[in-house]
Design a protein around this motif. Structure first.
Motif, short mmCIF file in Angstrom:
data_model
loop_
_atom_site.label_atom_id
_atom_site.label_comp_id
_atom_site.label_asym_id
_atom_site.label_seq_id
_atom_site.Cartn_x
_atom_site.Cartn_y
_atom_site.Cartn_z
N PHE A 41 2.04 -17.93 -11.52
CA PHE A 41 2.09 -16.66 -10.78
C PHE A 41 1.87 -15.64 -11.57
O PHE A 41 2.07 -15.37 -12.74
CB PHE A 41 3.52 -16.46 -10.51
N LYS A 92 8.48 -17.81 -10.18
CA LYS A 92 8.61 -16.69 -9.45
C LYS A 92 9.71 -15.80 -10.46
O LYS A 92 10.39 -16.21 -10.88
CB LYS A 92 8.96 -16.54 -8.37
N PHE A 127 4.29 -8.32 -8.70
CA PHE A 127 3.61 -9.67 -8.39
C PHE A 127 2.04 -9.32 -7.77
O PHE A 127 1.79 -8.52 -7.01
CB PHE A 127 4.11 -10.13 -7.35
#
Length: 142
Positions: A41, A92, A127
């Protein structure tokens, strides 16, 4: 230049490879890397107030890594970063993720009373995207 040619006899012969001459240690910047067969990620990190000096950004990340928040949010040993603006995590991260630090230089005495008010920086993680490693793994034939 067009008229120049190099014949094999023009080049000096190579001595016995690895057996002639002084020995020395050679260091390179190559190192082995193991890639996980899973999704990583990617995150952008914004530092506020803004910082342009690389040394200061590096120190901000060093201080952030030493905070309880860094460990509490699962970043310790689970992320790689460029000490500037990019983070890659193996899982995450909480969204939004904000870590605050009080800035101090490495050679600074935190108990120094003459120093002006310490500067506070905030790292905000946003993100960006999932990074699928399967294509890369196929490419390097792991």
């Amino acid at each position: 230049m067009k008229q120049m040619t190099v014949r094999p006899s023009d080049l000096p012969p190579r001595p016995d490879f690895g057996t002639v001459g002084p020995s020395f240690k050679l260091r390179t910047n190559f190192f082995p890397v193991r890639l996980p067969k899973k999704t990583l990620f990617e995150y952008d990190v914004a530092i506020t107030p803004g910082v342009a000096i690389r040394r200061v950004k590096r120190r901000i990340f060093q201080l952030a890594e030493a905070t309880n928040d860094w460990t509490k949010h699962g970043l310790k040993g689970k992320v790689a970063h460029d000490y500037s603006s990019k983070v890659v995590a193996v899982s995450k991260l909480p969204d939004p993720l904000v870590i605050k630090i009080i800035f101090s230089d490495e050679d600074e005495d935190p108990k120094d009373k003459k120093k002006q008010k310490p500067k506070e920086y905030t790292l905000t993680f946003k993100f960006v995207k999932d990074l699928d490693t399967t294509n890369l793994l196929e490419y390097v034939h792991l």
